[in-house]
Structures are given as structure tokens and as C-alpha cells.
Design a protein around this motif. Structure first.
Motif, PDB file in Angstrom:
ATOM      1  N   PHE A  96       0.851  -1.188   0.000  1.00  0.00           N
ATOM      2  CA  PHE A  96       0.000   0.000   0.000  1.00  0.00           C
ATOM      3  C   PHE A  96       0.888   1.241   0.000  1.00  0.00           C
ATOM      4  N   ARG A  97       0.677   2.105  -0.978  1.00  0.00           N
ATOM      5  CA  ARG A  97       1.490   3.316  -1.097  1.00  0.00           C
ATOM      6  C   ARG A  97       1.224   4.242   0.094  1.00  0.00           C
ATOM      7  N   PRO A  98       2.276   4.744   0.751  1.00  0.00           N
ATOM      8  CA  PRO A  98       2.066   5.714   1.828  1.00  0.00           C
ATOM      9  C   PRO A  98       1.321   6.938   1.308  1.00  0.00           C
ATOM     10  N   GLY A  99       0.357   7.383   2.059  1.00  0.00           N
ATOM     11  CA  GLY A  99      -0.486   8.494   1.620  1.00  0.00           C
ATOM     12  C   GLY A  99      -1.940   8.113   1.780  1.00  0.00           C
ATOM     13  N   ARG A 100      -2.721   8.269   0.724  1.00  0.00           N
ATOM     14  CA  ARG A 100      -4.155   8.003   0.826  1.00  0.00           C
ATOM     15  C   ARG A 100      -4.462   6.537   1.141  1.00  0.00           C
ATOM     16  N   THR A 101      -3.689   5.630   0.552  1.00  0.00           N
ATOM     17  CA  THR A 101      -4.007   4.213   0.770  1.00  0.00           C
ATOM     18  C   THR A 101      -3.726   3.802   2.205  1.00  0.00           C
ATOM     19  N   THR A 102      -2.619   4.285   2.779  1.00  0.00           N
ATOM     20  CA  THR A 102      -2.367   3.963   4.178  1.00  0.00           C
ATOM     21  C   THR A 102      -3.322   4.734   5.094  1.00  0.00           C
ATOM     22  N   ASP A 103      -3.740   5.934   4.685  1.00  0.00           N
ATOM     23  CA  ASP A 103      -4.749   6.666   5.459  1.00  0.00           C
ATOM     24  C   ASP A 103      -6.043   5.864   5.556  1.00  0.00           C
ATOM     25  N   ALA A 104      -6.416   5.220   4.461  1.00  0.00           N
ATOM     26  CA  ALA A 104      -7.639   4.425   4.453  1.00  0.00           C
ATOM     27  C   ALA A 104      -7.500   3.192   5.337  1.00  0.00           C
ATOM     28  N   LEU A 105      -6.278   2.680   5.484  1.00  0.00           N
ATOM     29  CA  LEU A 105      -6.051   1.499   6.312  1.00  0.00           C
ATOM     30  C   LEU A 105      -5.994   1.815   7.803  1.00  0.00           C
ATOM     31  N   TYR A 106      -5.680   3.049   8.142  1.00  0.00           N
ATOM     32  CA  TYR A 106      -5.457   3.404   9.543  1.00  0.00           C
ATOM     33  C   TYR A 106      -6.635   3.035  10.458  1.00  0.00           C
ATOM     34  N   PRO A 107      -7.897   3.391  10.125  1.00  0.00           N
ATOM     35  CA  PRO A 107      -8.996   2.997  11.028  1.00  0.00           C
ATOM     36  C   PRO A 107      -9.110   1.480  11.183  1.00  0.00           C
ATOM     37  N   LEU A 108      -8.868   0.749  10.103  1.00  0.00           N
ATOM     38  CA  LEU A 108      -8.928  -0.714  10.157  1.00  0.00           C
ATOM     39  C   LEU A 108      -7.847  -1.261  11.089  1.00  0.00           C
ATOM     40  N   VAL A 109      -6.623  -0.770  10.941  1.00  0.00           N
ATOM     41  CA  VAL A 109      -5.517  -1.263  11.777  1.00  0.00           C
ATOM     42  C   VAL A 109      -5.785  -0.977  13.252  1.00  0.00           C
ATOM     43  N   MET A 110      -6.268   0.207  13.568  1.00  0.00           N
ATOM     44  CA  MET A 110      -6.536   0.537  14.969  1.00  0.00           C
ATOM     45  C   MET A 110      -7.688  -0.299  15.520  1.00  0.00           C
ATOM     46  N   TYR A 111      -8.679  -0.557  14.686  1.00  0.00           N
ATOM     47  CA  TYR A 111      -9.805  -1.401  15.121  1.00  0.00           C
ATOM     48  C   TYR A 111      -9.318  -2.819  15.407  1.00  0.00           C
ATOM     49  N   LEU A 112      -8.519  -3.379  14.514  1.00  0.00           N
ATOM     50  CA  LEU A 112      -8.009  -4.726  14.705  1.00  0.00           C
ATOM     51  C   LEU A 112      -7.049  -4.796  15.894  1.00  0.00           C
ATOM     52  N   ARG A 113      -6.418  -3.705  16.188  1.00  0.00           N
ATOM     53  CA  ARG A 113      -5.457  -3.664  17.294  1.00  0.00           C
ATOM     54  C   ARG A 113      -6.135  -3.545  18.649  1.00  0.00           C
ATOM     55  N   ASP A 114      -7.221  -2.783  18.719  1.00  0.00           N
ATOM     56  CA  ASP A 114      -7.782  -2.402  20.010  1.00  0.00           C
ATOM     57  C   ASP A 114      -9.107  -3.063  20.381  1.00  0.00           C
ATOM     58  N   THR A 115      -9.762  -3.749  19.444  1.00  0.00           N
ATOM     59  CA  THR A 115     -11.090  -4.291  19.722  1.00  0.00           C
ATOM     60  C   THR A 115     -10.988  -5.633  20.423  1.00  0.00           C
ATOM     61  N   SER A 116     -11.585  -5.727  21.603  1.00  0.00           N
ATOM     62  CA  SER A 116     -11.507  -6.964  22.394  1.00  0.00           C
ATOM     63  C   SER A 116     -12.283  -8.104  21.740  1.00  0.00           C
ATOM     64  N   ARG A 117     -13.172  -7.809  20.804  1.00  0.00           N
ATOM     65  CA  ARG A 117     -13.944  -8.844  20.107  1.00  0.00           C
ATOM     66  C   ARG A 117     -13.027  -9.756  19.284  1.00  0.00           C
ATOM     67  N   ILE A 118     -11.826  -9.286  18.987  1.00  0.00           N
ATOM     68  CA  ILE A 118     -10.904 -10.041  18.134  1.00  0.00           C
ATOM     69  C   ILE A 118      -9.840 -10.712  19.006  1.00  0.00           C
ATOM     70  N   PRO A 119      -9.914 -12.027  19.180  1.00  0.00           N
ATOM     71  CA  PRO A 119      -8.961 -12.709  20.062  1.00  0.00           C
ATOM     72  C   PRO A 119      -7.641 -13.050  19.392  1.00  0.00           C
TER      73      PRO A 119
END
Length: 237
Positions: free
Chosen positions: A145-168
Motif C-alpha cells: 500500500f502506497r504511503p499516503g491516501r491508501t495507508t490513510d484508508a487502512l489506519y482505522p482498520l488497523v486501529m480497530y483490529l489492534r484495540d477491539t476486544s472482540r478479536i482474540p
């Protein structure tokens, strides 16, 4: 007249206190200037990892305060330290013993970004940073993923996968395959998301499927879970 006298008395008392504080700050600065590197007390908050060394902080502060008055030196030290890409916030102040105190909150890396032959870091605010010295191992890898818009779009996903207790399952990374984002967990089949729209719904469906496969003894039967299409979960052998 009595009220006027009280006002004058309070005015001079405030001047006396203010003058004492200024003298105390100036005296502290003078003592610090005489022993620039030795009198800095450095405190780190947040992560235990050290991406900025105490020696580096002291050298930066010593350069910033050289030849400047107490308050001006503090402002210059804070501005100089904030220019460090691995510092999120900093407070500089004089302590009671005439020592300068520096309190630093470092940035928090959440993923390593690999693009072509470059390696960078995404932090907890979604910013792309250079790789700091002593970067911890085991961070998720974002590849293709090119740094910039594509990584910006991934940021909410990465934080969700990192912090959500629903994901063991621990996030191993997000890889681009063609036009699809494929999420890889440690110890679980990868998940083909397609794009990152409705990622919370797609991940929730994935967790339901993971639970189903474990309950029915089919955990190792499938090589990939495909949730690209609305309302569908496709298990690929």
C-alpha cells in the motif's frame, strides 16, 4: 481610604511574589546554564520502549537554551524537542532545586509499512514516520500500500483490529493482493476484505465464522475466509 490602602497593599504583595518567582526562575536558569547537560531531569511517559535517548534530549535542550533567558530557553527547548519525529508531546519546566525537568511522551508505533524498497512506521495517530532506533519486533506489517491516501484508508482498520476486544487473534499484517486488502492474523486463516469499506461488519462476520469453524472441528479445513461481498462469507479450501 481604608479600602484603597488594602488595594495598594495587595498590589505590592503581588509585585513581590511575581518578582520572587522571576528571580527564582532566573537563578535556576543560571545554575542550569553553568551545567547545561547535568541538570536536566528527563522523564518518559507511556511506552516502555525508548525511541529517544536521555542523552539526545539533554543535548537538544543544551543547544536550545544556550544564550537565552529562562522562559525563552524553556520555549526553545520545547520547540526543538517537538521537532523530533518520535516525540508526541513534551513539557519543560524548572524544578524547585533549580533543575530543568523534561517530560516526554513518545510516539506509539502500531505497524510497519513496507512499500517497494522503503520501510516506514505508522503511528497511533495514522502518521507515517521513519523507522526509529530500537523499534520493537512483532509489529504488524502493511505491505503493498502506497504511503499516503491508501495507508490513510487502512489506519482505522488497523486501529480497530489492534484495540477491539472482540478479536482474540493478534494482527500479523495487511497485505495488498491485486485490488484486495487481505488481513492476516496469527494462528487463524487470512481474511480477504476487498476494500476497507464496512470493515467492522466484515470483521464481525469473520469472527462469527471463526467461532463456527472451531466449534465444528473445521478450523484447519479452509485456507482463506472471503468477506468481500455483502451478506456472504465464503470459506475457500
Amino acid at each position: 481610604m481604608k479600602a484603597r490602602g488594602r488595594h495598594i497593599m495587595w498590589f505590592f504583595l503581588i509585585l513581590l511574589i511575581g518578582g520572587s518567582l522571576l528571580w527564582w526562575a532566573a537563578a535556576g536558569y543560571k545554575r542550569f546554564a553553568e551545567r547545561a547537560g547535568e541538570e536536566v531531569v528527563v522523564e518518559f511517559t507511556g511506552m516502555p520502549a525508548r525511541y529517544v535517548s536521555e542523552d539526545e534530549v539533554r543535548r537538544t535542550v543544551a543547544r536550545a537554551v544556550a544564550g537565552r533567558s529562562g522562559l525563552e530557553g524553556i520555549r526553545e527547548a520545547e520547540e526543538a524537542l517537538r521537532r523530533n519525529p518520535f516525540i508526541d508531546d513534551v513539557q519543560v519546566y524548572w524544578g524547585a532545586a533549580g533543575r530543568m525537568h523534561v517530560r516526554i511522551r513518545q510516539f506509539t508505533p502500531v505497524a510497519v509499512v513496507e512499500w517497494q524498497r522503503q520501510t516506514m512506521v505508522m503511528d497511533s495517530r495514522g502518521r507515517i514516520k521513519p523507522v526509529p532506533p530500537g523499534l520493537e519486533n512483532g509489529l504488524p506489517r502493511i505491505k503493498g500500500f502506497r504511503p499516503g491516501r491508501t495507508t490513510d484508508a487502512l489506519y482505522p482498520l488497523v486501529m480497530y483490529l489492534r484495540d477491539t476486544s472482540r478479536i482474540p487473534y493478534r494482527l500479523a499484517g495487511v497485505v495488498r493482493e491485486g485490488k484486495d486488502a487481505v488481513v492476516r492474523f496469527r494462528g487463524a486463516p487470512p481474511v480477504r476484505l476487498g476494500d476497507t469499506t464496512a470493515y467492522k461488519y466484515k470483521i464481525a462476520k469473520t469472527m462469527d465464522m471463526y467461532d463456527y469453524l472451531r466449534r465444528h472441528g473445521k478450523w484447519h479445513t479452509y485456507r482463506e475466509i472471503d468477506v468481500r461481498f455483502a451478506g456472504q462469507v465464503v470459506c475457500k479450501k
